[in-house]
Design a protein around this motif. Structure first.
Motif, mmCIF file in Angstrom:
data_model
loop_
_atom_site.group_PDB
_atom_site.id
_atom_site.type_symbol
_atom_site.label_atom_id
_atom_site.label_comp_id
_atom_site.label_asym_id
_atom_site.label_seq_id
_atom_site.Cartn_x
_atom_site.Cartn_y
_atom_site.Cartn_z
ATOM 1 N N ASN A 98 -23.866 -61.731 -79.263
ATOM 2 C CA ASN A 98 -23.793 -63.059 -78.657
ATOM 3 C C ASN A 98 -22.330 -63.278 -78.260
ATOM 4 O O ASN A 98 -21.476 -63.501 -79.123
ATOM 5 N N GLU A 148 -26.772 -63.190 -67.972
ATOM 6 C CA GLU A 148 -25.650 -63.185 -68.901
ATOM 7 C C GLU A 148 -24.422 -62.502 -68.323
ATOM 8 O O GLU A 148 -23.412 -62.345 -69.008
ATOM 9 N N ALA A 171 -31.848 -63.422 -73.268
ATOM 10 C CA ALA A 171 -31.825 -64.368 -74.382
ATOM 11 C C ALA A 171 -30.398 -64.731 -74.770
ATOM 12 O O ALA A 171 -30.085 -64.908 -75.950
ATOM 13 N N GLY A 172 -29.513 -64.818 -73.763
ATOM 14 C CA GLY A 172 -28.135 -65.190 -74.027
ATOM 15 C C GLY A 172 -27.330 -64.133 -74.741
ATOM 16 O O GLY A 172 -26.231 -64.412 -75.231
ATOM 17 N N SER A 173 -27.833 -62.904 -74.804
ATOM 18 C CA SER A 173 -27.190 -61.843 -75.568
ATOM 19 C C SER A 173 -27.067 -60.574 -74.738
ATOM 20 O O SER A 173 -27.716 -60.404 -73.705
#
Length: 1010
Positions: free
Chosen positions: A535, A471, A518-520
């Motif tokens: 997010n 990320e 987890a995209g965060s």
């Protein structure tokens, strides 16, 4: 339109945030929201916004704020904020206010629970509680108008939590609820419904004895605080547990595949702790170990690394390591840990966990990370000036541990000044092609692992921790709008440009670690007792996931976020699909966490000693000269490492001198003394983890009847409530140096319940002999009066709310003492030029300028501009925020002649008893350091209290609070009902070319100022 008050005040329109303006305009909106649909008069608004001292232009200023707020809210739609007669009305439609939606969901859940549908009730309550983004109306608690609404909403939130727990009990989730309930009962010891729920959960988990112990703890709390017996319902539940009533059996629908929480083998003792700086709200102190085969249970009691099963959270292995394992990293074929005390790095072979190699890097390590073909270790400066920030990064060969290269970091001359690590944070992260390190000045360095050279410096950040992953590279930092540290946010660094490309202000109260997955981006907020999930794309969306106070480490892996809680002694796993957290393990003071190498790895400090001896790693040998062993013990809790050591060593000498002079006796009691350390090498001074662990240690050592310390107020804030709930207590504490007002007494803007959290039993166990901060404003005003400067101008750090109150107190004291306040203003701590401000001060023609706050980075410019406009005649009189005299040298002639106030009385100004002590100890009277005498005075007061007691902790505490010293080492001392000295000395230093000299000592009391 969406109005949100369940957290920081926010408004959004079509999912876009509305700019609400500055603090006064936000407060205006809050007043109107609290009376939505009602006409609020101009007079009432002025009273709510400015209190008893509105500005002369209050009506026009209010009209301007209303006009700007109307433009912000109306947009394409008119009529939101309407003028009605001599007032205003804000129109809010049904469902637009989150507090209204929360109440509706709560009522719906209660109805479902009454209808026998706990699953739907739990879902609805989870949805309701998810609306909360932090404390209600966060940031507005200082405003009187908001306090009752905040209290009401907080009560509703707690009621919703109770209902959700009720639903979960009905669903058979009793085992998973226990850690949460222990923390809640510690925070709310008189709330019988929570206590009953914890008793039921423990009983259903086959922990009957602990359930009954929880009842007895509640009965004592009710009797001592309110003089009441438990309610009929709680008494009935106790009888049912004693009789093993079948009606208490868990429901048959309980899920069999719920994640198990290991049953502790030691009794639980729950306590609360407050941290105001800094300010922890409440903590659960647990002395727990997990079940285990062979030696695993015993190993869990010791400091070390622990391996958890990534599916269940069960402890698979415990590897004892050193005395204070802190950071942990996985990579290059091994698990790596850093010991904050021993200054070592350990390498654990994850395949052969008994193969552990520990080595020194010939420096004080601050951080450890692994990847890009090496192990990367941060090195502290030889001075602890920069706390736990690395000043260089060493590259270690993974197999041999040999240092291949060392890269210096910039900013070593301008880093933050702070003795002690406070909340230690990861400062190094590794991505596939770079090593990222937080510099001492809180910028970030990028190191190329192929060349071992620093290739970029990322400016424009105030980084506290760093993380890297798929990320991106993210740092945690205070929001630019809040330079003093709250609320916190995150910033993204673009590796292609080495620039900050995005910031997200999430409103966290504190920050210890950042993780990505987890995209965060996930942020640990220990003071807020939560994890924040952000997010970041396409537009930032964040959610606060409530856990327990004391969240520390976060790491993403095995499909979940893993969270350690040092204070509560828990490990949580958060499912990113649902944002639900489960307590999966209980350990003694878990620290940091990493995922990989076959599981979830974390470090933990282990249990304090359960016997009557103090461990050598924390406390020096008992100082006692006499036959046998002393009956009672006094300990000091002070930082024995780092720069503060120069201050602490004479303080310890003063304590030892008094004990020897008294023949180690206090009345009929023999008393020994042990000097204990609350610092670590990694922190470079006082470490929060050590403060917490030490307090538990003293509470568990029966012979300890008194504590001298802590040196720093943030450490005392952790220790006071733990000592206050010690067995046979409360355990007495006396500090020679704490000054933070909130340790003892209320102050303007104090969060509701803060003193109750510091003293959860209602009994006070802490006193101090230093002049606390509530006396400091009076001291500066008295100095101005004694210098015959009756016209004063008040200046303060405008971004520090505490200093605004300090300035108000100076103005009030000036009026009381007959001085004229000719003006007041705040300085911008980020400014580089103060000419305009200095011109405003000079226009008021003051004879003295009183300055409150921390010296800004551009202090030389501030002082030079003031002198250029004022000349040499007006006196500059400052608070102890300017007491770094080495830094004042940078201001040259502009600083000469200024006055700096600081608590304490120097040796040269001591009364006769103090001078006799110095002569007997053969210490020079011309030594400006007063720590020897303050340590000696604290020891004498505590020994006298022990002499007047029956030798029990409770008796010593009562005697200590009744202390009356006449003609003592520091003069006369008497404590008020809060535990503060009624009158105390403050020294006014004058800055000269050769350094500071004592100009005068003022004796200051509260009544003399207000």
């Amino acid at each position: 339109m969406d109005f949100r008050v369940l957290g920081p005040l926010e408004v959004s329109k079509e999912d876009r945030p509305v700019d609400l303006g500055g603090p006064t305009q936000r407060a205006l909106l809050a007043v109107l929201l609290l009376h939505a649909g009602e006409v609020v008069s101009v007079d009432r608004l002025i009273d709510q916004l400015w209190g008893d001292e509105p500005p002369a232009t209050a009506v026009k200023t209010l009209q301007a704020h209303v006009s700007r707020l109307r433009r912000a809210l109306n947009g394409a739609e008119n009529g939101r904020l309407e003028t009605r007669g001599h007032g205003y009305v804000l129109h809010v439609r049904p469902g637009e206010l989150d507090a209204e939606r929360f109440r509706d969901l709560l009522e719906d859940a209660r109805r479902r629970l009454a209808e026998g549908d706990p699953d739907r009730a739990a879902e609805t309550l989870t949805e309701a509680l998810a609306l909360w983004r932090g404390p209600a109306l966060a940031g507005l608690g200082r405003n009187t108008f908001a306090r009752s609404e905040i209290a009401r909403l907080d009560e509703l939130r707690l009621a919703a939590i109770e209902e959700r727990i009720e639903a979960d009990l009905a669903r058979g989730r009793h085992a998973a609820l226990i850690p949460e309930l222990e923390g809640l009962v510690a925070q709310h010891p008189l709330r019988e419904r929570l206590r009953g729920q914890l008793m039921l959960a423990l009983y259903r988990a086959e922990r009957q004895a602990e359930a009954l112990s929880v009842y007895q703890d509640g009965r004592r709390a009710l009797a001592e605080d309110l003089g009441l017996e438990p309610s009929q319902g709680l008494r009935k539940l106790e009888r049912q547990i004693l009789q093993q009533d079948p009606a208490l059996a868990p429901p048959r629908t309980a899920r069999r595949n719920a994640i198990a929480v290991r049953r502790p083998t030691l009794p639980i003792r729950a306590v609360a702790a407050g941290l105001a700086l800094v300010a922890l709200a409440a903590v659960a102190v647990v002395f727990l170990v997990g079940d285990g085969d062979d030696d695993t249970g015993a190993a869990l009691e010791r400091a070390g690394a622990h391996l958890l099963d990534p599916h269940t959270g069960a402890v698979q292995a415990a590897i004892p390591l050193g005395s204070a394992p802190a950071q942990i990293a996985i990579g290059e074929g091994a698990v790596w840990t850093l010991d904050a005390d021993d200054r070592t790095i350990s390498r654990i072979d994850p395949r052969d966990r008994g193969n552990v190699r520990t080595f020194s890097t010939a420096s004080t390590p601050t951080d450890v990370a692994a990847g890009a073909g090496a192990v990367w270790v941060g090195n502290a400066s030889r001075s602890s000036r920069f706390a736990s920030f690395p000043t260089s990064v060493s590259r270690l060969e993974p197999e041999s541990g040999v240092v291949d290269a060392t890269v210096r970091l910039p900013g070593g001359e301008s880093g933050p000044y702070f003795h002690g690590g406070g909340l230690s944070q990861p400062r190094i992260a590794v991505s596939s092609d770079a090593v990222w390190a937080v510099n001492p000045d809180r910028t970030v360095s990028r190191i190329d692992p192929r060349t071992n050279r620093r290739v970029a410096r990322i400016d424009g950040v105030s980084a506290q921790s760093v993380a890297a992953g798929a990320e991106g590279v993210w740092v945690g930092e205070p929001s630019p709008a809040y330079p003093h540290g709250t609320p916190h946010g995150i910033a993204r660094i673009d590796p292609r440009t080495n620039r900050v490309v995005r910031r997200v202000d999430i409103g966290a109260e504190s920050l210890t670690a950042v993780a990505v997955g987890a995209g965060s981006v996930w942020v640990a907020d220990p003071l807020g007792g939560s994890v924040w999930r952000v997010n970041p794309v396409p537009e930032p969306v964040w959610r606060q996931i409530p856990l327990e106070l004391g969240v520390r480490g976060v790491a993403f892996g095995a499909g979940r976020l893993w969270v350690t809680n040092e204070i509560a002694g828990t490990v949580h796993a958060i499912d990113p699909r649902t944002n639900r957290a489960r307590a999966v393990a209980r350990l003694a003071a878990p620290q940091n966490v990493a995922v990989g190498a076959g599981g979830v790895w974390l470090t933990a400090l282990g249990e304090p000693s359960a016997n009557e001896t103090l461990p050598a790693r924390t406390c020096r040998d008992v100082f006692f000269r006499g036959a046998g062993s002393p009956r009672l013990l006094v300990v000091s809790d002070l930082p024995l490492q780092g720069d503060a050591r120069a201050l602490v060593t004479p303080m310890v000498d003063g304590i030892r001198f008094v004990f020897e002079r008294r023949g180690f006796r206090a009345g009929r009691h023999t008393v020994g003394y042990s000097s204990c350390d609350d610092s670590t090498a990694q922190a470079g001074g006082t470490d929060v983890s050590r403060c917490f662990a030490n307090a538990k240690l003293y509470a568990r050592t029966p012979a300890v009847v008194g504590v001298i310390g802590a040196l720093h107020s943030f450490c005392s804030e952790l220790q006071i409530p733990i000592a206050g709930q010690a067995p046979d207590g409360p355990l007495a504490m006396i500090s020679p140096s704490n000054t933070v007002t909130g340790l003892t007494r209320p102050y303007r803007g104090m969060p509701p319940g803060e003193l109750e959290r510091l003293y959860p039993t209602g009994q006070r166990n802490f006193v101090r002999i230093a002049a606390a901060d509530h006396l400091a404003p009076v001291a500066l005003v008295q100095a101005a009066k004694q210098l015959r400067r009756p016209r004063v101008f008040v200046l303060w750090d405008r971004d520090d709310p505490g200093m605004a109150a300090f300035a108000d107190d100076m103005r009030a004291a000036a009026r009381k003492l007959g001085l004229a306040v000719v003006g007041a203003a705040g300085w911008d701590p980020a400014a580089r030029d103060f000419a305009r401000l200095a011109g405003r001060v000079a226009a008021a023609r003051p004879e003295a300028v009183l300055m409150a706050g921390a010296a800004p980075p551009a202090t030389p410019a501030l002082l030079r501009d003031l002198r250029a406009h004022l000349g040499r005649r007006p006196a500059l009189i400052t608070s102890d925020g300017f007491a770094d005299f080495e830094r004042l040298r940078e201001s040259g002639r502009a600083a000469q002649g200024m006055y700096v106030g600081n608590y304490g009385i120097p040796n040269s100004e001591l009364p006769p008893a103090g001078r006799r002590l110095l002569a007997a100890a053969r210490r020079p009277e011309d030594d400006p350091d007063f720590s020897f005498t303050y340590g000696a005075q604290a020891a004498e007061i505590l020994l006298d209290a022990i002499a007047r007691s029956d030798g029990t902790r409770a008796s010593v505490t009562r005697a200590l609070r009744r202390t009356r010293v006449e003609d003592g080492i520091l003069g006369d001392i008497r404590f008020d009902r809060y535990g503060d000295p009624v009158e105390a000395p403050v020294t006014i230093y004058r800055v000269t070319r050769g350094g500071p000299v004592v100009d005068r000592v003022v004796q200051v009391s509260r009544v003399s100022g207000r």
